[in-house]
Design a protein around this motif. Structure first.
Motif, PDB file in Angstrom:
ATOM      1  N   GLN A  93       7.595  70.400  18.727  1.00  0.00           N
ATOM      2  CA  GLN A  93       7.689  71.526  17.794  1.00  0.00           C
ATOM      3  C   GLN A  93       8.690  72.560  18.272  1.00  0.00           C
ATOM      4  O   GLN A  93       9.499  73.052  17.499  1.00  0.00           O
ATOM      5  CB  GLN A  93       6.349  72.264  17.701  1.00  0.00           C
ATOM      6  CG  GLN A  93       5.273  71.581  16.915  1.00  0.00           C
ATOM      7  CD  GLN A  93       3.973  72.384  16.988  1.00  0.00           C
ATOM      8  OE1 GLN A  93       2.983  71.938  17.520  1.00  0.00           O
ATOM      9  NE2 GLN A  93       3.998  73.566  16.447  1.00  0.00           N
ATOM     10  N   PHE A  94       8.579  72.937  19.538  1.00  0.00           N
ATOM     11  CA  PHE A  94       9.274  74.132  20.002  1.00  0.00           C
ATOM     12  C   PHE A  94      10.599  73.882  20.712  1.00  0.00           C
ATOM     13  O   PHE A  94      11.271  74.823  21.116  1.00  0.00           O
ATOM     14  CB  PHE A  94       8.363  74.955  20.915  1.00  0.00           C
ATOM     15  CG  PHE A  94       7.116  75.439  20.232  1.00  0.00           C
ATOM     16  CD1 PHE A  94       5.889  75.362  20.863  1.00  0.00           C
ATOM     17  CD2 PHE A  94       7.156  75.948  18.947  1.00  0.00           C
ATOM     18  CE1 PHE A  94       4.729  75.803  20.241  1.00  0.00           C
ATOM     19  CE2 PHE A  94       6.005  76.387  18.307  1.00  0.00           C
ATOM     20  CZ  PHE A  94       4.791  76.313  18.956  1.00  0.00           C
ATOM     21  N   VAL A  95      10.984  72.656  20.866  1.00  0.00           N
ATOM     22  CA  VAL A  95      12.282  72.374  21.469  1.00  0.00           C
ATOM     23  C   VAL A  95      13.375  72.928  20.559  1.00  0.00           C
ATOM     24  O   VAL A  95      13.319  72.758  19.347  1.00  0.00           O
ATOM     25  CB  VAL A  95      12.424  70.845  21.671  1.00  0.00           C
ATOM     26  CG1 VAL A  95      13.771  70.353  21.259  1.00  0.00           C
ATOM     27  CG2 VAL A  95      12.129  70.488  23.090  1.00  0.00           C
ATOM     28  N   ARG A  96      14.328  73.613  21.123  1.00  0.00           N
ATOM     29  CA  ARG A  96      15.446  74.136  20.349  1.00  0.00           C
ATOM     30  C   ARG A  96      16.738  73.667  20.976  1.00  0.00           C
ATOM     31  O   ARG A  96      17.028  73.973  22.123  1.00  0.00           O
ATOM     32  CB  ARG A  96      15.444  75.680  20.340  1.00  0.00           C
ATOM     33  CG  ARG A  96      14.226  76.299  19.704  1.00  0.00           C
ATOM     34  CD  ARG A  96      14.295  76.253  18.190  1.00  0.00           C
ATOM     35  NE  ARG A  96      13.144  76.932  17.604  1.00  0.00           N
ATOM     36  CZ  ARG A  96      12.049  76.308  17.178  1.00  0.00           C
ATOM     37  NH1 ARG A  96      11.964  75.005  17.268  1.00  0.00           N
ATOM     38  NH2 ARG A  96      11.048  77.007  16.669  1.00  0.00           N
ATOM     39  N   PHE A  97      17.508  72.923  20.184  1.00  0.00           N
ATOM     40  CA  PHE A  97      18.769  72.425  20.714  1.00  0.00           C
ATOM     41  C   PHE A  97      19.872  73.454  20.512  1.00  0.00           C
ATOM     42  O   PHE A  97      19.931  74.130  19.493  1.00  0.00           O
ATOM     43  CB  PHE A  97      19.166  71.134  20.005  1.00  0.00           C
ATOM     44  CG  PHE A  97      18.310  69.971  20.395  1.00  0.00           C
ATOM     45  CD1 PHE A  97      17.253  69.566  19.595  1.00  0.00           C
ATOM     46  CD2 PHE A  97      18.545  69.283  21.579  1.00  0.00           C
ATOM     47  CE1 PHE A  97      16.447  68.499  19.959  1.00  0.00           C
ATOM     48  CE2 PHE A  97      17.744  68.213  21.945  1.00  0.00           C
ATOM     49  CZ  PHE A  97      16.705  67.824  21.137  1.00  0.00           C
ATOM     50  N   GLN A  98      20.761  73.534  21.511  1.00  0.00           N
ATOM     51  CA  GLN A  98      21.907  74.419  21.383  1.00  0.00           C
ATOM     52  C   GLN A  98      23.142  73.571  21.561  1.00  0.00           C
ATOM     53  O   GLN A  98      23.231  72.787  22.511  1.00  0.00           O
ATOM     54  CB  GLN A  98      21.846  75.503  22.458  1.00  0.00           C
ATOM     55  CG  GLN A  98      20.528  76.277  22.383  1.00  0.00           C
ATOM     56  CD  GLN A  98      20.410  77.299  23.485  1.00  0.00           C
ATOM     57  OE1 GLN A  98      21.110  78.285  23.516  1.00  0.00           O
ATOM     58  NE2 GLN A  98      19.492  77.067  24.412  1.00  0.00           N
TER      59      GLN A  98
END
Lengths: 421, 258
Positions: B133-138
């Motif tokens: 849910q909380f993984v955020r790719f940059q």
């Protein structure tokens, strides 16, 4: 272009946020074409806003121009708010880039009615068509159907969307006509019928030929506004119960009325949104869908409104003391589900574990049963303790009466949903 | 008085299974199982160092395959990934009960150990779901999507299948900042990677420093933050509910909370 996009986002997010539908589940779209994305069967909530609601889709309006003038809506024609429209490329681009960064499961596209229902629907279809075909997007798409849109536009849209929905908003047609004179139940229910028809036809086709296209695989949902009009909980829940009987309706959402257009005196002057009532309605909805309750057990002519100070399952148990106490080690699943303090997970654990030996209250507590509540309604391996008959329903009613919450904000806060797991 | 028996091993799953094999072969039950480099307890009577042998660990696993459903075996492995204190003894008791019983015991949640194993497995599964849910790719300047995470349990390997399917056409890295290793997908397969300390600092502060991020990245981050702020309905303000669903320990790497 970039600054412009930021302004559009501000306006159109503010416009879209009152549609509370949030699920991204019940569909399984796989990434078979080296495209972008897939759909998780059980849905994923990627974030939570400061009001506690989950963010799983990019929920946005294509435009907040609208020819209708519904009293409860912030985008109504006669409101003086800044109006803007996204281009198809902007929407597609934002959706895909957000998706790549794992911010969202997919797109939730709504719109004001611009020019006429069919024109609006056509614009929306362009967006989802571009996502699916040009960009090979396999994520979740929830598309609103515009009330009054024609059948073949619905039929087109359904080939691209995972879920479609039309909001009923007001649970009584006369009250709806009072608040939204341009709408009526026919214009709302006909797209729902078209969607259902499309779904049934598609599933028939897929039985004969597996590669036949899917049509709205995650079904339909709808929304009812709570507190903008005088319907009782009995009317609301009866409507919901009837909707759930149709095969294509998966969810009914209840949205506490946020007083937006306070100058309009067709609307009640509420100090704050009815969040406790909304919470009770969701609890009642769960009872109907998962706990095998029928609607008239929860609300009926004698009790047409839900008790705000007690959850509906406890309310039912106290009105029906003759059913209790039940023997945890012998009773069928349906009866165990009715015990306050036992949720679905605990009930299932009880059913499988009791084959190995009679369960004691200690084991029940470890399994997750809320013994503080359940103890009055069950007997288990030890001697029966004080059940509802010794202690009397009236006393229990006092005991489980959820008094105003300790802090000052009582009614204004949405209660956490305790499913007694 | 019963002698206190200590097993030590190499902290691998196969090593744990070898301990089980040893216990059954020698008919010696351990009181504690711990890693060979951990400080030993003050008082013990016998200590055995168990060598990991593939043959033996395989045999134990096969006997578990015969007794446990796939779901239960996955659950057991999840418990292993939790890396919690004294997880080996919990698993040992669970495995012994399963092996010693002629009937299937995996649904006997009336038993403390069986229930605890299922509860921990649930926590581990839930942590993996939270990471998803909380993984955020940059997006970095060289086009790779980078996501630092700080999970409580060792679960990033559980998320690989999901992300491989979803982001089949973009290169990505998920990096476990607690355990100092990452998983890198290069469009065809997933490999384990580690980074030099200096490079790491630039990436794991939270938001990528602007010189490392691609131009698009800065733009989309701002749009996302603005979108997120405008989603809140002020009349329903409830930070407690938000915290309940999204505990503060995840906020460091969440774009919208930075």
């Amino acid at each position: 272009m970039k600054d412009n996009t930021l302004d559009k986002i501000k306006i159109l997010t503010d416009a879209a946020k009152y549609d509370v539908s949030c699920s991204s589940s019940a569909s399984s779209r796989r990434n078979l074409n080296k495209g972008v994305g897939s759909v998780a069967q059980s849905g994923i909530c990627h974030s939570f806003t400061a009001d506690g609601r989950c963010v799983s889709l990019f929920k946005i309006m294509m435009t907040n121009h609208c020819i209708y003038d519904c009293a409860y809506c912030v985008n109504r024609r006669t409101n003086d708010v800044p109006r803007t429209t996204f281009t198809i490329e902007e929407l597609v681009n934002l959706t895909i880039e957000f998706y790549r960064r794992n911010y969202i499961e997919g797109l939730f596209l709504s719109s004001g009615v611009h020019r006429n229902p069919d024109y609006t629907m056509q614009q929306m279809i362009q967006v989802v068509k571009s996502l699916r075909e040009k960009h090979r997007f396999n994520g979740y798409i929830h598309l609103k159907s515009i009330p009054g849109a024609s059948q073949d536009l619905i039929a087109q849209a359904g080939l691209y969307a995972d879920r479609m929905s039309v909001n009923i908003e007001i649970a009584d047609e006369n009250n709806l006509k009072l608040l939204a004179p341009e709408k009526n139940y026919e214009s709302i229910f006909s797209p729902m019928r078209y969607i259902q028809q499309g779904m049934l036809e598609s599933s028939e086709d897929r039985k004969k030929m597996k590669s036949a296209p899917k049509f709205v695989p995650a079904g339909q949902s709808t929304q009812l506004i709570i507190g903008a009009s005088p319907e009782s909980d009995k009317q609301i829940l009866n409507l919901a119960s009837n909707l759930y009987k149709r095969p294509s309706i998966k969810r009914v959402y209840y949205s506490g009325y946020i007083p937006v257009n306070i100058y309009d005196n067709r609307l009640p002057a509420l100090k704050s949104p009815p969040l406790v009532r909304e919470n009770r309605l969701y609890q009642a909805d769960w009872l109907m869908r998962f706990y095998q309750f029928s609607v008239h057990e929860i609300v009926n002519d004698v009790n047409p409104n839900l008790d705000l100070q007690m959850d509906p399952k406890m309310g039912w148990a106290l009105r029906n003391p003759h059913v209790f106490p039940i023997d945890i080690n012998k009773a069928p699943y349906e009866m165990i589900l009715r015990v306050p303090g036992i949720g679905i997970k605990s009930a299932k654990l009880i059913i499988v574990s009791r084959r190995y030996g009679k369960l004691t209250s200690d084991q029940l507590r470890k399994i997750g049963v809320v013994m503080k509540r359940a103890q009055y309604f069950i007997v288990c391996r030890e001697l029966p303790m004080n059940t509802i008959h010794e202690v009397k329903p009236e006393y229990l009613k006092q005991l489980f009466n959820e008094k105003k919450l300790r802090n000052k904000h009582s009614d204004n806060r949405q209660l956490t949903l305790n499913w007694e797991e | 008085m019963k002698p206190f028996v200590l097993f030590t091993y190499d902290k691998t799953f196969e090593g744990f299974l070898s301990c089980v094999f040893f216990a059954y072969e020698q008919k010696i039950n351990p009181d504690t199982i711990q890693g060979e480099f951990e400080p030993k307890p003050l008082f013990f009577d016998y200590s055995y160092h168990i060598i990991t042998e593939e043959e033996k660990s395989k045999r134990v696993w096969i006997s578990l395959e015969n007794k446990l459903s796939l779901l239960a075996r996955k659950m057991l492995f999840n418990v292993w990934l939790s890396e919690i204190h004294e997880v080996e003894m919990l698993m040992f008791r669970y495995v012994s009960k399963i092996i010693n019983s002629s009937i299937s015991l995996e649904m006997n949640f009336g038993d403390d150990d069986i229930l605890t194993v299922s509860k921990i497995a649930k926590k581990v599964g839930s942590e993996a779901r939270k990471v998803i849910q909380f993984v955020r790719f940059q997006q970095t300047k060289d086009g790779i999507y980078f996501a630092p995470v700080a999970p409580r349990y060792n679960i990033i390997s559980m998320t690989v299948n999901h992300f491989k399917k979803r982001y089949a056409d973009q290169e990505w890295i998920i990096y476990d900042t607690n355990r100092k290793f990452g998983l890198y997908y290069n469009l065809s397969e997933v490999k384990e990677v580690t980074f030099d300390k200096k490079i790491l600092e630039a990436f794991t502060e939270g938001a990528l420093k602007n010189d490392k991020a691609s131009d698009n990245e800065i733009f989309f981050k701002e749009i996302w933050k603005t979108y997120f702020q405008h989603l809140t309905i002020k009349e329903r303000f409830n930070p407690q509910l938000q915290l309940q669903h999204m505990p503060k320990r995840y906020w460091k790497y969440l774009t919208e909370m930075q």
